[in-house]
Design an enzyme around this catalytic site. Structure first.
Site, PDB file in Angstrom:
ATOM      1  N   ASN A   1      65.158 -41.499 -29.633  1.00 39.02           N
ATOM      2  CA  ASN A   1      63.889 -42.055 -30.082  1.00 39.02           C
ATOM      3  C   ASN A   1      62.941 -42.117 -28.888  1.00 39.02           C
ATOM      4  O   ASN A   1      62.954 -43.068 -28.114  1.00 39.02           O
ATOM      5  CB  ASN A   1      64.114 -43.439 -30.685  1.00 39.02           C
ATOM      6  CG  ASN A   1      62.875 -43.949 -31.398  1.00 39.02           C
ATOM      7  OD1 ASN A   1      61.756 -43.614 -31.026  1.00 39.02           O
ATOM      8  ND2 ASN A   1      63.087 -44.754 -32.428  1.00 39.02           N
ATOM      9  N   ASP A   2      62.106 -41.090 -28.792  1.00 42.71           N
ATOM     10  CA  ASP A   2      61.180 -40.960 -27.666  1.00 42.71           C
ATOM     11  C   ASP A   2      60.212 -42.126 -27.551  1.00 42.71           C
ATOM     12  O   ASP A   2      59.509 -42.258 -26.554  1.00 42.71           O
ATOM     13  CB  ASP A   2      60.314 -39.715 -27.881  1.00 42.71           C
ATOM     14  CG  ASP A   2      60.891 -38.508 -27.193  1.00 42.71           C
ATOM     15  OD1 ASP A   2      61.713 -38.684 -26.290  1.00 42.71           O
ATOM     16  OD2 ASP A   2      60.508 -37.397 -27.582  1.00 42.71           O
ATOM     17  N   CYS A   3      60.152 -42.905 -28.582  1.00 33.90           N
ATOM     18  CA  CYS A   3      59.132 -43.949 -28.638  1.00 33.90           C
ATOM     19  C   CYS A   3      59.705 -45.339 -28.364  1.00 33.90           C
ATOM     20  O   CYS A   3      58.996 -46.331 -28.447  1.00 33.90           O
ATOM     21  CB  CYS A   3      58.438 -43.905 -29.987  1.00 33.90           C
ATOM     22  SG  CYS A   3      57.607 -42.329 -30.208  1.00 33.90           S
TER      23      CYS A   3
END
Ligand code: GLC
Ligand code: GLC
Length: 811
Positions: free
Chosen positions: A482-484
């Protein structure tokens, strides 16, 4: 509501109105020359790199939308129209667009004239071909004026859209007969030019946009078309274009065909010019000669069909459910190949100027295309591995043109190393080609540091072992899958990248998701070690994995589901005590896929929680409750309005993790239900809500917290393609490549009576028939291989070239 239909026999999606909710696109080309093409002939072409070698222009956030492309204008008396409706938007009497595998056919009719525009990129050549056929069905003689039009890009798309003080003075063209050469910058450092041509002499042409469209004209109302025709303009600076005019008398019943091309030509430095300032055109002339007659187009189309039949032939299923069959046999595999070619670079949502190849994205894409193109998958793995650092961490992205790690983004995404094991393991299971582990691969793109691929995998595994946090869970670094979820970022200033702001080495923030990955892909690593006879190393890995399982069931378990992470202060993320973001999808999928809590019940409990808390009619949302305000300590995830993207959107990529997880527990009914909800062919009839193409997956569908619940975004270039293919082919249909051969282990809805699969595997063809007389969801009672009872459900590897009949009885 539908805007078209599938034509399975021709492997096409047939769009029946140009007013689709968004442009619905296709990809032409699978080697070096590519064209993105919408159902109304919008789009653009590039050679290898959508940023650095762009042939034609495209404007993404323009209004009206989608007006640059490969349009043909037809003037018939006072009426001007386009076969694909855009850009004039003149109402058509008939319209149809057929997106096929590597080609598109657009047909429009107006006032008794039928125009058919067929486009493809031929195998083995660097050009787009466009065949235009006009038929007079009106019963009266017609005098048509026909104008093809493309707008050139000055090669570097980023510079082209920003550096106007220079670029308005550099544009150059040459015109020779029916060919228009775009040669901007060729006089200096470029060794390449573009050529637009027709197979016959036009009556007139324009190469300056001002002349063709008019300074204040537009693609919707070109002055030359609506007025007195082309004027023979030669572009000097400003905007070079290729426009031609053909005056065509067409008798009743008569038909005319014109073949156009847009080619990319490179010349060796010594052969650039034939005279001072005159471009050497011999390679372009040879290209034009290859497509001198209309039949050459048919031959190119045939070759394309053969190419795709061969690729898709490696996995074909027949279930009696047309929607499932068409996704598995055609569109899901096609999308996997497009992600192989494009990674995340060029789509109608990816500008071609942004990301290169993602380390984790590319490793996951492999899971979806390795069975079609094992040799190219092999090279991809080696390219990816060469961007790994000596300590096992990795550049998060690399540039496809240079294959060098991208310094601007750097490393520190702590899931990345484990994805290399995932991709390599998939390759080994598919091919049995153990020699890949001996290949020398650079570390940090430095040949001095090269080590066998096996050593890269070892360091991947160890990277996690040596980067554990206070609870013994893996440190998250800049982010995991989850890049965020940016737990070490703390960004307070607009414009800062959430991915690279703040330290990557936060010593506290931990990820339960990476822990799940470590268990799942760590097992794969241990199995590889065992296979190689590295028993001590395998045993050591197994111990580390068992410890991690315990840690997850302790610090990672919240009572009814797996927690998501611990933040930089050691606070739980994704737990009951959280006000927002109590439960996340990713650790439920990954930990259960890894088998954590399978015996002791946590796995089943976690999946029940997903169903109770995250299910919606359009798919499973990423988290609940959505973040309603910006959380400094969480980063980008809380920057999105509730329901979008990682903030409680239906992130399609991790829905198939739940599918796989459910099949681990034998839940065939539920697995298929989860599969069905995001599967494009099953939601074709809500296209007015979903909006993106009903033949491919989108990265994201707006979640139930969003005002536009159910609306898709970011179609085509998403890890969803690979993961859904894996989930349906391996987890549901149960055809699983293992290190020792193909295992058959279906997990299907109880009412499935049976199905058949043809699977190419290590050079042999397996014809598998599965029967389910007792209506079970999982379990193989008996398996016959070529009529002989097999031991369990593993088919021993068969000799290349053989055809193997397999009969499987569930029960
Ligand atoms: C995008 C990225 C992928 C990431 C995902 C979740 O799909 O390409 O790398 O894992 O978003 O943030
Ligand atoms: C992934 C995410 C996206 C984020 C991006 C940052 O693609 O899906 O939301 O902005 O990564 O690089």
């Amino acid at each position: 509501m539908q805007y078209g239909r599938f034509d399975d026999a021709r492997r096409e999606y047939v769009i029946t109105t140009p007013r689709t909710p968004l442009p619905w696109i296709n990809y032409l080309g699978s080697e070096e020359f590519f064209t993105i093409l919408s159902n109304t002939a919008g789009g653009y072409s590039f050679y290898r790199d959508a940023r650095l070698r762009r042939l034609t222009r495209y404007r993404y956030n323009n209004a009206p939308l989608d007006q640059e492309g490969f349009h043909v204008y037809i003037r018939d008396g006072e009426t001007v129209w386009n076969p694909g409706w855009q850009p004039t938007q003149t109402e058509l009497d008939r319209y149809e667009c057929r997106h096929g595998l590597g080609y598109t056919l657009i047909e429009g009719g107006k006032n008794g004239v039928l125009a058919r525009q067929e486009l493809l990129v031929p195998q083995g050549d660097n050009c787009l071909l466009m065949r235009l056929t006009l038929r007079n069905e009106s019963g009266a003689a017609k005098r048509l004026r026909v104008f093809p039009y493309v707008e050139f890009c000055l090669w570097d798309a980023m510079d082209d859209s920003s550096n106007f003080q220079r670029n308005f003075s550099t544009g150059e063209v040459e015109v020779v007969g029916p060919a228009i050469y775009h040669k901007t910058e060729y006089r200096e450092r470029r060794d390449h030019y573009a050529v637009f041509w027709a197979d016959r002499q036009p009556d007139a042409f324009d190469t300056a946009r001002d002349a063709f469209l008019g300074v204040y004209g537009s693609p919707a109302r070109p002055e030359a078309v609506f007025g007195g025709g082309c004027t023979g303009s030669l572009a000097h600076g400003w905007q070079p274009v290729a426009a031609q005019q053909f005056d065509l008398p067409l008798a009743p019943g008569a038909e005319e065909t014109i073949l156009f091309g847009l080619g990319y030509i490179e010349n060796p430095a010594a052969e650039k010019f034939t005279a001072p300032g005159v471009v050497n055109k011999s390679r372009a002339e040879a290209m034009m000669a290859r497509y001198a007659d209309a039949a050459s187009f048919d031959a190119a189309l045939e070759a394309l069909r053969g190419h795709w039949s061969a690729l898709l032939g490696g996995f074909q299923v027949s279930t009696g459910e047309a929607k499932l069959d068409r996704m598995v046999n055609i569109w899901n595999q096609y999308q996997c190949m497009v992600t192989f070619n494009m990674s995340r670079s060029a789509s109608y949502f990816e500008s071609g100027m942004g990301r290169g190849m993602g380390f984790r994205d590319s490793c996951q894409d492999l899971l979806g295309f390795v069975h079609m193109i094992p040799e190219r998958a092999r090279q991809r793995i080696l390219d990816i591995a060469a961007t790994q650092f000596p300590d096992g961490s990795a550049y998060h992205q690399y540039q496809p043109l240079t294959k060098k790690g991208n310094l601007a983004v750097g490393s520190g995404f702590n899931d990345d190393p484990l994805w290399l094991i995932a991709g390599t393991d998939a390759y080994l299971r598919e091919t049995g080609d153990w020699s890949i582990l001996d290949e020398l691969c650079d570390f940090d793109n430095d040949p001095q540091l090269a080590q066998p691929l096996l050593e890269h995998l070892r360091r991947s595994f160890r990277y996690t072992c040596t980067h554990l946090g206070p609870h013994g869970l893996p440190l998250i670094g800049r982010a995991d899958w989850n890049d965020c979820l940016n737990l070490n970022c703390f960004s307070e200033h607009p414009g800062e990248s959430f991915q690279i702001t703040g330290p990557s080495e936060g010593p506290v923030a931990e990820s339960v998701f990476i822990a799940g990955m470590f268990v799942k892909y760590g097992r794969a690593w241990a199995a590889i070690c065992r296979h190689l006879g590295l028993d001590a190393e395998a045993a050591e890995a197994e111990t580390a994995i068992a410890d991690m399982e315990k840690t997850v069931l302790d610090a990672g378990w919240d009572g009814e589901w797996f927690r998501r992470a611990y933040d930089a202060f050691g606070h739980v993320i994704g737990g009951r005590e959280c006000e927002e973001g109590q439960i996340f999808i990713e650790p439920q999928g990954m930990c259960v896929m890894a088998g954590i809590g399978k015996e002791s019940g946590e796995a089943a409990r976690a999946l029940r929680s997903v169903e109770e808390r995250l299910d919606t009619k359009y798919g499973i949302v990423l988290l609940q409750p959505a973040y309603t305000r910006y959380h400094l300590e969480l980063g980008e995830i809380s920057s999105y309005p509730p329901g979008y993207k990682e903030n409680a959107g239906i992130f399609c990529h991790n829905n198939p993790w739940i599918v796989c997880a459910e099949t681990e527990l034998g839940h065939g009914d539920r697995a298929f239900e989860v599969y069905r909800r995001t599967c494009p062919a099953f939601i074709e009839d809500i296209s007015e809500i979903h909006r993106t193409e009903p033949y491919v997956y989108s990265q994201m569908v707006a979640g139930r917290d969003a005002p536009s619940f159910g609306e898709g975004k970011n179609s085509w270039l998403t890890g969803t393609a690979a993961w859904t293919f894996l989930s349906v082919s391996q987890a549901i249909l149960g055809v699983k490549p293992t290190l020792d051969g193909l295992a058959i282990d279906p997990c299907v809805p109880a009412d499935v009576k049976g199905f058949s699969v043809v699977r190419r595997y290590r050079g042999a063809e397996y014809r598998i028939r599965v029967e389910n007389p007792d209506g079970v969801q999982k379990g193989v009672r008996r398996m016959l291989v070529d009529g002989k009872a097999a031991d369990g459900n593993l088919i021993p590897v068969q000799p290349a070239g053989s055809v193997v009949e397999v009969l499987v009885t569930m029960g």
